[in-house]
Design a protein around this motif. Structure first.
Motif, PDB file in Angstrom:
ATOM      1  N   ILE A 285      16.655 -26.229 -17.124  1.00 43.69           N
ATOM      2  CA  ILE A 285      17.327 -24.944 -16.886  1.00 43.69           C
ATOM      3  C   ILE A 285      16.475 -24.055 -15.991  1.00 43.69           C
ATOM      4  O   ILE A 285      16.991 -23.372 -15.088  1.00 43.69           O
ATOM      5  CB  ILE A 285      17.622 -24.248 -18.232  1.00 43.69           C
ATOM      6  N   HIS A 286      15.170 -24.042 -16.198  1.00 42.35           N
ATOM      7  CA  HIS A 286      14.301 -23.246 -15.329  1.00 42.35           C
ATOM      8  C   HIS A 286      14.384 -23.735 -13.877  1.00 42.35           C
ATOM      9  O   HIS A 286      14.401 -22.918 -12.950  1.00 42.35           O
ATOM     10  CB  HIS A 286      12.852 -23.329 -15.825  1.00 42.35           C
ATOM     11  N   PHE A 287      14.438 -25.044 -13.677  1.00 42.31           N
ATOM     12  CA  PHE A 287      14.571 -25.569 -12.321  1.00 42.31           C
ATOM     13  C   PHE A 287      15.932 -25.206 -11.736  1.00 42.31           C
ATOM     14  O   PHE A 287      16.041 -24.907 -10.540  1.00 42.31           O
ATOM     15  CB  PHE A 287      14.392 -27.090 -12.338  1.00 42.31           C
ATOM     16  N   LEU A 288      16.992 -25.241 -12.555  1.00 40.94           N
ATOM     17  CA  LEU A 288      18.318 -24.880 -12.075  1.00 40.94           C
ATOM     18  C   LEU A 288      18.398 -23.403 -11.720  1.00 40.94           C
ATOM     19  O   LEU A 288      19.049 -23.019 -10.737  1.00 40.94           O
ATOM     20  CB  LEU A 288      19.365 -25.232 -13.139  1.00 40.94           C
ATOM     21  N   ARG A 289      17.715 -22.573 -12.481  1.00 43.72           N
ATOM     22  CA  ARG A 289      17.681 -21.136 -12.193  1.00 43.72           C
ATOM     23  C   ARG A 289      16.823 -20.814 -10.977  1.00 43.72           C
ATOM     24  O   ARG A 289      16.962 -19.750 -10.370  1.00 43.72           O
ATOM     25  CB  ARG A 289      17.125 -20.383 -13.407  1.00 43.72           C
ATOM     26  N   GLY A 290      15.912 -21.720 -10.632  1.00 42.51           N
ATOM     27  CA  GLY A 290      14.989 -21.465  -9.540  1.00 42.51           C
ATOM     28  C   GLY A 290      13.697 -20.814  -9.988  1.00 42.51           C
ATOM     29  O   GLY A 290      12.915 -20.356  -9.147  1.00 42.51           O
ATOM     30  N   ASP A 291      13.436 -20.795 -11.314  1.00 38.48           N
ATOM     31  CA  ASP A 291      12.205 -20.179 -11.814  1.00 38.48           C
ATOM     32  C   ASP A 291      10.968 -20.903 -11.305  1.00 38.48           C
ATOM     33  O   ASP A 291       9.903 -20.295 -11.135  1.00 38.48           O
ATOM     34  CB  ASP A 291      12.199 -20.185 -13.349  1.00 38.48           C
ATOM     35  N   ASN A 292      11.079 -22.209 -11.065  1.00 37.24           N
ATOM     36  CA  ASN A 292       9.930 -22.981 -10.610  1.00 37.24           C
ATOM     37  C   ASN A 292       9.487 -22.619  -9.204  1.00 37.24           C
ATOM     38  O   ASN A 292       8.398 -23.004  -8.768  1.00 37.24           O
ATOM     39  CB  ASN A 292      10.247 -24.475 -10.669  1.00 37.24           C
ATOM     40  N   LEU A 293      10.327 -21.876  -8.465  1.00 33.50           N
ATOM     41  CA  LEU A 293       9.960 -21.462  -7.110  1.00 33.50           C
ATOM     42  C   LEU A 293       8.963 -20.319  -7.114  1.00 33.50           C
ATOM     43  O   LEU A 293       8.357 -20.018  -6.073  1.00 33.50           O
ATOM     44  CB  LEU A 293      11.216 -21.058  -6.331  1.00 33.50           C
ATOM     45  N   SER A 294       8.777 -19.688  -8.263  1.00 35.41           N
ATOM     46  CA  SER A 294       7.817 -18.593  -8.368  1.00 35.41           C
ATOM     47  C   SER A 294       6.400 -19.146  -8.516  1.00 35.41           C
ATOM     48  O   SER A 294       6.174 -20.105  -9.263  1.00 35.41           O
ATOM     49  CB  SER A 294       8.151 -17.716  -9.576  1.00 35.41           C
TER      50      SER A 294
ATOM     51  N   SER B  89       4.059 -18.033 -10.173  1.00 37.72           N
ATOM     52  CA  SER B  89       3.562 -17.826 -11.533  1.00 37.72           C
ATOM     53  C   SER B  89       4.166 -18.797 -12.540  1.00 37.72           C
ATOM     54  O   SER B  89       3.783 -18.788 -13.712  1.00 37.72           O
ATOM     55  CB  SER B  89       3.860 -16.392 -11.978  1.00 37.72           C
ATOM     56  N   PHE B  90       5.114 -19.642 -12.103  1.00 33.49           N
ATOM     57  CA  PHE B  90       5.732 -20.583 -13.035  1.00 33.49           C
ATOM     58  C   PHE B  90       4.711 -21.619 -13.475  1.00 33.49           C
ATOM     59  O   PHE B  90       4.042 -22.233 -12.635  1.00 33.49           O
ATOM     60  CB  PHE B  90       6.926 -21.275 -12.371  1.00 33.49           C
TER      61      PHE B  90
END
Length: 436
Positions: A352-361, A363-364
């Protein structure tokens, strides 16, 4: 009260309400009292049967069906240093028992023999480890970080509208499973416990939107719809819509079916310019009463980063030796040309984090077990059986499915298995599906 507890409490309340409505729908069938037949003695000592004053009522068919199932299983892997089965999603945890699904479904199906106006619906609530990979953006996506999670796999309404010179137009509105591929999220309809690469990495999953099906005649169906994108409900990672369309064929008195669909639109986080084209043709041929062959052709292309494509074919064969024992075989080849689709996820919410794009930050947090498989062509073959022993009421069925699976990288540039150290992988799987 946390958001997760609120959603779970709401799901329990809705399920209880549906149970009560279902019982009430049955109760009306028995509201009419009946007088049993009796015998009267005559003078010559002969007897004559007296007919009941009121005919015994036949129980009415409930307006909707309420049912469910529980699925649990384990996948053994003798070479899994990080407790992962690479190439798997729903069966990704090696040597660890999983409660995959506790599902409750309330459903009213459309009358398949009618072209008149009709109304149906499906409410499917599920609690289990499968929810890690079934959830959609904005709907319980980060409700909990546990292995076992809640999800509404489907909340949809279907309306049938009469259309002259056709067999009607069905409009499905809400959140629903994409009908692509031979396999599905409901384990009762699958041949094996583990899923194919096509279902795991080349399938849209679920959508929220509108899907129209025009039944042109008994042989041909046409599909067209608009949705918010793959695995997207109340939030969107790129604020774009997607299109889905295709055809269905129903031949040989239903013994041969073909479903060809394409799902097209932007799917990458924070990118509404690059499109992903997901295409699939699933064919099911019931050769004899006991022997069935299924073929799944799949091609996915994402225009991001100069284009990333994946695709392949899966072939299934099943043979029922007797009513309670079925043999199954699946062989598959699937190519990930750009090291873009096939991956394993360490955390319960990482997908879900990858789908949301959180991994692009920046700080992830980075986890060394979040791995890709490189530019690889995958091969897998799975053998298994399905055992259906008799069960007592209130259970309706029990499925026991042991399987043996072998995965191998056919290309030599990368070793995707066992934490990127091995070119192949053996797994032994077993699940039980208890229906009620």
């Amino acid at each position: 009260m946390t958001l997760a507890r609120k959603w779970v409490r709401a799901a329990v309340w809705i399920s209880a309400t549906l149970c009560a409505a279902y019982v009430c729908s049955l109760g009306g069938a028995y509201a009419q009292e009946t007088i049993p037949s009796a015998t009267v003695a005559l003078d010559d000592k002969e007897t004559k049967e007296v007919q009941p004053l009121v005919e015994r009522a036949t129980p009415a068919k409930p307006w909707f069906n309420l049912y469910g199932w529980i699925e649990a299983g384990i996948t053994g892997n003798p070479n899994a240093p990080d407790n992962h089965n690479f190439g798997h999603l729903f069966t990704d945890r090696a040597n660890e028992p999983l409660l995959n699904q506790v599902s409750i479904v309330a459903e009213r199906l459309l009358d398949p023999n009618s072209t008149d106006f009709d109304l149906g619906f499906k409410f499917w609530f599920m609690y289990g480890s499968d929810s890690r990979y079934s959830k959609s953006l904005g709907l319980l996506d980060l409700a909990t970080n546990n292995r076992i999670q809640p999800d509404f796999w489907e909340i949809s309404t279907t309306i049938r509208l009469p259309v002259p010179a056709t067999n009607g137009l069905d409009l499905k509105i809400g959140k629903y499973q994409d009908p692509m591929t031979v396999e599905g999220g409901d384990p009762r309809g699958n041949v094996f416990y583990s899923h194919s690469y096509i279902f795991n990495f080349g399938h849209p999953g679920n959508e929220t939107g509108l899907l129209a099906t025009l039944h042109v005649n008994k042989y041909l169906d046409l599909y067209a719809g608009v949705n918010r994108g793959t695995n997207t409900t109340f939030q969107d990672n790129n604020h774009s819509v997607a299109f889905e369309g295709g055809f269905g064929l129903n031949l040989l008195d239903g013994n041969l079916t073909v479903l060809g669909l394409t799902h097209d639109g932007p799917e990458d986080p924070h990118d509404n310019h690059d499109w992903r084209y997901i295409n699939d043709i699933a064919t099911t041929w019931k050769v004899t009463k006991r022997f069935t062959a299924m073929t799944d052709l799949n091609l996915v292309d994402d225009t991001a980063k100069n284009g990333k494509w994946g695709g392949g074919v899966a072939q299934y064969f099943t043979y029922s030796l007797v009513d309670w024992l079925q043999l199954g075989l699946r062989a598959e080849i699937w190519r990930d040309s750009g090291a873009f689709y096939v991956a394993q996820y360490a955390g319960n919410n990482d997908v879900i984090h990858f789908l949301r794009g959180d991994n692009l930050s920046p700080s992830f947090p980075r986890d060394p077990s979040n791995l890709g498989g490189g530019h690889t062509t995958y091969f897998e073959v799975t053998w298994g059986v399905t055992i259906k022993p008799p069960v007592p009421k209130p259970l309706t069925a029990l499925l026991i499915r042991p399987e043996v699976r072998y995965d191998r990288a056919l290309t030599s540039q990368f070793n995707p298995f066992a934490q990127n150290t091995s070119p192949d992988q053996w797994t032994l799987g077993l699940d039980l599906v208890m229906e009620f």
